[in-house]
Structure formats: C-alpha cells, structure tokens
Design an enzyme around this catalytic site. Structure first.
Site, PDB file in Angstrom:
ATOM      1  N   GLU A  80      -6.922   3.870  10.847  1.00  8.66           N
ATOM      2  CA  GLU A  80      -6.340   3.031   9.885  1.00  8.66           C
ATOM      3  C   GLU A  80      -5.108   3.878   9.103  1.00  8.66           C
ATOM      4  O   GLU A  80      -5.644   5.013   8.566  1.00  8.66           O
ATOM      5  CB  GLU A  80      -6.955   1.986   9.168  1.00  8.66           C
ATOM      6  CG  GLU A  80      -5.980   1.285   8.262  1.00  8.66           C
ATOM      7  CD  GLU A  80      -6.890   0.624   6.972  1.00  8.66           C
ATOM      8  OE1 GLU A  80      -8.137  -0.099   7.721  1.00  8.66           O
ATOM      9  OE2 GLU A  80      -6.478  -0.127   6.050  1.00  8.66           O
TER      10      GLU A  80
ATOM     11  N   GLU B  33      -0.503   1.521  -0.515  1.00  7.62           N
ATOM     12  CA  GLU B  33      -0.975   0.358  -1.258  1.00  7.62           C
ATOM     13  C   GLU B  33      -1.009   0.741  -2.692  1.00  7.62           C
ATOM     14  O   GLU B  33      -0.852   1.829  -3.254  1.00  7.62           O
ATOM     15  CB  GLU B  33      -2.700   0.644  -1.018  1.00  7.62           C
ATOM     16  CG  GLU B  33      -3.061   0.468   0.366  1.00  7.62           C
ATOM     17  CD  GLU B  33      -4.622   0.465   0.599  1.00  7.62           C
ATOM     18  OE1 GLU B  33      -5.363  -0.388   0.233  1.00  7.62           O
ATOM     19  OE2 GLU B  33      -5.110   1.757   0.819  1.00  7.62           O
TER      20      GLU B  33
END
Length: 425
Positions: A173, A178
């Site tokens: 990932e 974020e």
C-alpha cells in the site's frame, strides 16, 4: 506518533465484488515511524511522458463520477473502527459543476444503514480504479482541498492489484496523502507491506509553514514512483524518499501494478471520533487526479541561449514567483529543465510560468507551482523557439543581452538570437 492504526480490510457490505481486491485493505493506519526523514528538498521534475490516467471531474453539478474510471465501494469498516457508511451512486460523491469531485461526509443515516457498532451515524464515500486502471511506476498526483475537524480522515492512496490473491499487507500500500483532523497543518505519506504495516508503516509527515492549514486551500499531493524508490511531494516540495534500504531487510512489494483510491473516513483508531467541535457536513474537494508514465523522475538538462548562457532559476530559490534569468552554465539543479509531454517545462519541481497569465510583450516569466494553466504550456520547436501558445509569443532574453542575471520574458517571435534556445532532452 505511535497511533494504533490498523488495516482497513474489506468493507463488510461491498456493493459489488470490486474484484474484492479493490475493497480489501484500507488506509491502514499507522502514523510514520519516529525519526523518519522530514527534511523538505526540491522535487524532481516529472518525467517527460504520456498521461495514462486523468480525471478533471468536468460535468454537471450533482452528476456521479465517471463509471468508466471509478467504482464506488459501499459498507462500513470495522477494522479501523471507522464510523461512516460508504454509500453508492452520487449520494456522497458527486461533481460540483465547477470541475471538482466533492466527497461529502454527513451526520445522517437516511437508509437505516447498519455498522459494526450498531445503527450508522455518518455517511461518506470511497472510490477506486480497480478493474479499470492500474499503473506500475510513474508520477501520480491529485490536487485537493481537505476537510477540517476532529475525526476527519481524508486520503489519496494505492493498493497492489494482486490483493485478491495475496491479501493485505503482502499486496503493498502506498499512501500518497493522509490527513487526520487533529493535525490540520500536517499530511502523511506512508508505505505498508509485509512486516511494516499499520502503526509500523514506513513514512513521514509534511507540515505547512506558518501555521497554515490544509483545509484552507487546494494543495497538490504526489508521488514519483520508480523501481526501488518512491518519492513524496506536496506542492512540488519533496519531503521524503523511500527505497528498500529503509525496510531493514523486509520485502519491497512496490514493483507491480497498483490501483488508486480516494476516500473520506469519519472516525477510527487514528483520527479518533468526531466530537462536539466537529461541524458537519465536511467535504474533500478534488480538482483532478492524474497519472503519467516514466520509470524515474527525469533529471533534466540545460536550456542554453544567447551567449551560451543557461536558463536559470535565480538563487536556486523554489518559491513561487522566483525570477527566471540567464546565467553562466554551472550544472546545478536550478539549470536542469525537463520538457514534459504535458507541455510544461520544469525545474526544482515547479513550472516555467508566464506571470499572471499575461500575453503582452515584456511579460516576465517565473517559477511557479505547476497548475495546468495555459501560462505554463510551452512548445519547443525545431526552429529553436520556445513558444507560449496562449500568448503566441516566444521566450526572450530581455534587451538582447547575455549578461548574467538577464531576466527572461515573452515577446513577439522575431527569430532573433535572444529568442533561440537549445533544449537538452
């Protein structure tokens, strides 16, 4: 931080199988490990390459996203203890009619949705490109404005396309961006893989200067991804690079196809739940998502002009508005330019730009954050002109001078020596 983030594996009620790969992992939590490299550096110029995926979210207000590019995931997410239910269609993800995708988190439950904790309290949306688009390497970026408030958790990220076969975290990932609401000035970029997932992910944060908040304006979040290297940048400024050497002997799983994901979560282990200070609705506004090819960020080369002098970023300054000038060629990064397939000419991670989008003779050129406007489009032709098509004018050394510090501008093309350039590609 040692936030107890864990993977957000499959949503519990997917609307389709999503190749289940699409739904399977999640924004695995995990703030960057302590001691991660946080030192900003000039971003590499994007490789001169073709755009392989692009969505500018043009369309009428209220329309759903292009189903040829995106699929919508539905359901809740017990693994991260998120509070939202991801809905289908355009209920929580819709175009605004002004060239943006708006993902909206609301405190509501019109469909009587059920979540891991009981009746769901919030709705939101999560989109991915699994089964529609994957990429191995390249420049991956999105221009976005994030929401604000305790409990908000927007993200732009990628998962290995083999997740349906190998599971997470073996799939890998790459979290491009974020943000958690209690850190309004900071975003995070993280790698997750076998043995370094969740709170053990490998990454770093980037904090805006002067107390600025990401929710106050659009910002561009990107990775340049090549064999054995991923580099993160915000608004053209690199803040970390990761290679297999950072994994302490653990497996590097980032040399294979990945798909894209956009979502806005509400609550969870890492951001914590909304509280009385959180105002709803909240929105993640996405101007565009774009992927271009290129195994490595281009190193760039010199552009030489009158007197054999080089096109130079004054003082190697990366600030928007820095003058572009002529200077003795010295091989430094301020003189390494990449001519992209998208029409940009880049150095130090930013674009050659006509000030204020001007078209008049004598309008100066400068360094500016790449934004896709016509002021940053150029054609370097075989006649050795560098032309801005919007103005239909040539890059020009002021006063026909070759002195160090001569400012560059645009001027009606005349075929003179101060408008002739040799571009190293």
């Amino acid at each position: 931080m040692d936030s107890p983030r864990i993977s957000r594996r499959p949503l519990r009620r997917p609307v389709t199988v999503l190749a289940l790969a699409a739904a399977m992992a999640g924004l695995l939590g995990g703030a960057p490990a302590a001691g991660a490299d946080r030192t900003p550096a000039p971003a590499p110029a994007a490789a001169a390459a073709a755009v392989t995926f692009s969505d500018d979210f043009n369309g009428p207000a209220g329309a759903a996203v292009d189903s040829g590019k995106w699929q919508i995931e539905t359901g809740d997410n017990v693994n991260n203890h998120e509070r939202q239910y991801y809905t289908a269609g355009n209920n929580n993800a819709a175009l605004d009619g002004q060239g943006n995708l708006v993902i909206t988190a609301r405190r509501e439950n019109p469909g009587n949705y059920q979540c891991w904790y009981g009746r769901c309290e919030y709705t939101s949306a999560r989109l991915n490109t699994a089964g529609k688009f994957t990429t191995t390497y390249g420049h991956v970026e999105a221009r976005m404005k994030v929401p604000r408030g305790q409990g908000m958790w927007p993200a732009f990220w990628m998962l290995g396309n083999d997740i349906g076969q190998v599971g997470w975290p073996a799939s890998g990932e790459i979290d491009i961006m974020e943000n958690v609401g209690f850190e309004p000035s900071t975003v995070h970029g993280t790698l997750h893989g076998p043995g370094y997932s969740g709170s053990g992910g490998i990454g770093a944060g980037y904090t805006l200067p002067g107390g600025q908040k990401f929710a106050d304006a659009f910002h561009t979040f990107a990775v340049d991804w090549s064999p054995n290297e991923v580099t993160w940048s915000v608004d053209g400024t690199v803040y970390q690079r990761r290679t297999p050497a950072d994994l302490g002997g653990r497996q590097w799983v980032f040399d294979k196809p990945f798909f894209l994901i956009l979502n806005l979560a509400v609550g969870g282990y890492w951001p914590g739940d909304p509280d009385g200070s959180t105002v709803f609705p909240q929105q993640l506004v996405v101007d565009y998502v774009r992927v271009s090819t290129g195994d490595t960020p281009a190193a760039g080369g010199p552009i030489t002009g009158i007197g054999g002098k080089c096109v130079d970023v004054a003082a190697a300054n990366t600030a928007d508005g820095t003058p572009i000038q002529l200077h003795d060629c010295n091989g430094n990064a301020a003189q390494k330019w990449t001519v992209g397939a998208d029409g940009t000419i880049r150095a130090l991670g930013k674009c050659l730009d006509v000030a204020s989008g001007g078209t008049a003779d004598g309008t100066v050129v400068q360094l500016w954050t790449c934004n896709g406007t016509a002021a940053q489009k150029w054609v370097a032709n075989t006649a050795r002109d560098i032309v801005n098509p919007q103005a239909n004018k040539c890059l020009d050394a002021t006063g026909n001078s070759s002195a160090n510090g001569t400012r560059l501008q645009i001027w009606t093309c005349a075929g003179t020596a101060n408008q002739k350039w040799t571009v190293t590609r």
